[in-house]
Design a protein around this motif. Structure first.
Motif, PDB file in Angstrom:
ATOM      1  N   LEU A 118       0.832  -1.192   0.000  1.00 19.41           N
ATOM      2  CA  LEU A 118       0.000   0.000   0.000  1.00 19.41           C
ATOM      3  C   LEU A 118       0.870   1.247   0.000  1.00 19.41           C
ATOM      4  CD1 LEU A 118      -1.765  -2.275   1.381  1.00 19.41           C
ATOM      5  CD2 LEU A 118      -2.998  -0.414   2.409  1.00 19.41           C
ATOM      6  N   LYS A 119       0.409   2.254  -0.732  1.00 14.82           N
ATOM      7  CA  LYS A 119       1.118   3.530  -0.757  1.00 14.82           C
ATOM      8  C   LYS A 119       0.078   4.630  -0.886  1.00 14.82           C
ATOM      9  CE  LYS A 119       4.485   6.108  -3.443  1.00 14.82           C
ATOM     10  NZ  LYS A 119       5.309   6.092  -4.661  1.00 14.82           N
ATOM     11  N   ALA A 120       0.019   5.516   0.111  1.00  8.31           N
ATOM     12  CA  ALA A 120      -0.925   6.636   0.098  1.00  8.31           C
ATOM     13  C   ALA A 120      -0.145   7.930  -0.061  1.00  8.31           C
ATOM     14  CB  ALA A 120      -1.737   6.658   1.383  1.00  8.31           C
ATOM     15  N   THR A 121      -0.591   8.782  -0.974  1.00  8.63           N
ATOM     16  CA  THR A 121       0.072  10.061  -1.225  1.00  8.63           C
ATOM     17  C   THR A 121      -0.962  11.181  -1.263  1.00  8.63           C
ATOM     18  OG1 THR A 121      -0.085   9.716  -3.616  1.00  8.63           O
ATOM     19  CG2 THR A 121       1.965   9.045  -2.563  1.00  8.63           C
ATOM     20  N   THR A 122      -0.495  12.385  -0.968  1.00  2.10           N
ATOM     21  CA  THR A 122      -1.345  13.567  -1.060  1.00  2.10           C
ATOM     22  C   THR A 122      -1.345  14.072  -2.496  1.00  2.10           C
ATOM     23  OG1 THR A 122       0.476  15.042  -0.528  1.00  2.10           O
ATOM     24  CG2 THR A 122      -0.846  14.226   1.322  1.00  2.10           C
ATOM     25  N   LYS A 123      -2.095  15.137  -2.749  1.00  2.00           N
ATOM     26  CA  LYS A 123      -2.111  15.725  -4.089  1.00  2.00           C
ATOM     27  C   LYS A 123      -0.734  16.240  -4.487  1.00  2.00           C
ATOM     28  CE  LYS A 123      -6.871  17.216  -4.568  1.00  2.00           C
ATOM     29  NZ  LYS A 123      -7.776  18.354  -4.713  1.00  2.00           N
ATOM     30  N   ASP A 124       0.045  16.685  -3.487  1.00  2.00           N
ATOM     31  CA  ASP A 124       1.386  17.217  -3.757  1.00  2.00           C
ATOM     32  C   ASP A 124       2.395  16.118  -4.072  1.00  2.00           C
ATOM     33  OD1 ASP A 124       0.132  19.535  -2.982  1.00  2.00           O
ATOM     34  OD2 ASP A 124       0.939  19.468  -0.940  1.00  2.00           O
ATOM     35  N   GLY A 125       2.030  14.874  -3.844  1.00  2.00           N
ATOM     36  CA  GLY A 125       2.949  13.765  -4.076  1.00  2.00           C
ATOM     37  C   GLY A 125       3.694  13.337  -2.823  1.00  2.00           C
ATOM     38  N   LYS A 126       3.357  13.956  -1.681  1.00  2.00           N
ATOM     39  CA  LYS A 126       4.003  13.596  -0.415  1.00  2.00           C
ATOM     40  C   LYS A 126       3.457  12.242   0.055  1.00  2.00           C
ATOM     41  CE  LYS A 126       4.274  15.046   4.370  1.00  2.00           C
ATOM     42  NZ  LYS A 126       3.650  15.906   5.369  1.00  2.00           N
ATOM     43  N   GLU A 127       4.367  11.318   0.352  1.00  2.00           N
ATOM     44  CA  GLU A 127       3.969   9.989   0.788  1.00  2.00           C
ATOM     45  C   GLU A 127       3.547  10.020   2.252  1.00  2.00           C
ATOM     46  OE1 GLU A 127       6.376   6.001   1.323  1.00  2.00           O
ATOM     47  OE2 GLU A 127       6.181   6.564  -0.792  1.00  2.00           O
ATOM     48  N   VAL A 128       2.344   9.542   2.524  1.00  2.00           N
ATOM     49  CA  VAL A 128       1.783   9.553   3.874  1.00  2.00           C
ATOM     50  C   VAL A 128       1.863   8.172   4.505  1.00  2.00           C
ATOM     51  CG1 VAL A 128      -0.316  10.015   5.199  1.00  2.00           C
ATOM     52  CG2 VAL A 128       0.211  11.412   3.216  1.00  2.00           C
ATOM     53  N   LEU A 129       1.659   7.143   3.706  1.00  2.00           N
ATOM     54  CA  LEU A 129       1.633   5.771   4.209  1.00  2.00           C
ATOM     55  C   LEU A 129       2.281   4.859   3.175  1.00  2.00           C
ATOM     56  CD1 LEU A 129       0.342   3.612   6.266  1.00  2.00           C
ATOM     57  CD2 LEU A 129      -1.489   3.482   4.608  1.00  2.00           C
ATOM     58  N   ALA A 130       3.187   4.015   3.621  1.00  2.00           N
ATOM     59  CA  ALA A 130       3.778   2.978   2.771  1.00  2.00           C
ATOM     60  C   ALA A 130       3.905   1.727   3.620  1.00  2.00           C
ATOM     61  CB  ALA A 130       5.139   3.416   2.247  1.00  2.00           C
TER      62      ALA A 130
END
Length: 183
Positions: free
Chosen positions: A118-130
Motif C-alpha cells: 500500500l502507498k498513500a500520497t497527497t495531491k502534492d505527491g508527499k507519501e503519507v503511508l507505505a
C-alpha cells in the motif's frame, strides 16, 4: 535440422512467455463511489463483474476516528462493559481511523495479503503511508474464490483532504487505485 528447429521454437516460446504482461486494469473516466464506503472512490474498475472474469478483486474501506468512537460507544451500551474495558479499547483506537483491505483471489495460496503493498500520497505527491501487509491465508468465500482481510491503522491528517491510495499486487502484477476522502 529437426533438433535445431525444435530448439529455436522452444527458445522463442520461453522468450514470449517471459515478455507476457498482465493487462492493466481499466479505469473509470471519473472516480466511482464505492457502494460499501462513501469515503472511498474507485479509480480502477474493480467490480464483481471483473472478479467473475479473472477471479481477483480488491476492496478498500475507510472508517474515520469519529465513526470508530460511535461504534465503540454503541458496543459499550450493548455489552454493558466496565469502565476499564471501555477505556482500554478507547486508548487503542487509531487517531487517523482505520483502513480495511479485503482481497478476493482464486486459490487459497493466492489470497496471501503479503503480496499487497500500500502507498498513500497527497495531491502534492508527499507519501503519507507505505506498508506491505503481513502474511496470511484466505478463507473460502464462494465458488472458487478465497477472501482475506486486513485492518490497518491509518495516519492522522491535520486537515481533511483526499489521498490517493495505490495497492500493488505482486502476484497479479496489477495496481488498484483509490481516492480516500480522509476526515
Amino acid at each position: 535440422m529437426k533438433k535445431l528447429f525444435l530448439l529455436i521454437t522452444l527458445l522463442s516460446s520461453f522468450a514470449a512467455s517471459a515478455q507476457m504482461v498482465t493487462p492493466e486494469r481499466k479505469r473509470y473516466m471519473r472516480p466511482k463511489k464505492d457502494e460499501e464506503c462513501a469515503l472511498v472512490l474507485n479509480v480502477t474498475k474493480n467490480t464483481d463483474e471483473d472478479s467473475q472474469k479473472d477471479a481477483s478483486m480488491t476492496r478498500v474501506a475507510y472508517r474515520p476516528y469519529a465513526e470508530l468512537v460511535t461504534a465503540l460507544n454503541a458496543m459499550r451500551e450493548m455489552n454493558r462493559w466496565a469502565d476499564s474495558t471501555y477505556q482500554r479499547r478507547f486508548k487503542n483506537l487509531p487517531l487517523g481511523g482505520e483502513l480495511q483491505v479485503t482481497m478476493y483471489r482464486r486459490g487459497a495460496q493466492n489470497a496471501d495479503p503479503s503480496a499487497l503493498a500500500l502507498k498513500a500520497t497527497t495531491k502534492d505527491g508527499k507519501e503519507v503511508l507505505a506498508q506491505t501487509l503481513t502474511a496470511g491465508t484466505g478463507r473460502f468465500w464462494n465458488q472458487d474464490q478465497y477472501k482475506s482481510e486486513r485492518i490497518i491503522p491509518f495516519v492522522k491528517m491535520e486537515t481533511p483532504q483526499p489521498l490517493t491510495l495505490i495497492i500493488s499486487d505482486a502476484k497479479l502484477k496489477q495496481d488498484f487505485e483509490y481516492v480516500i476522502n480522509v476526515q
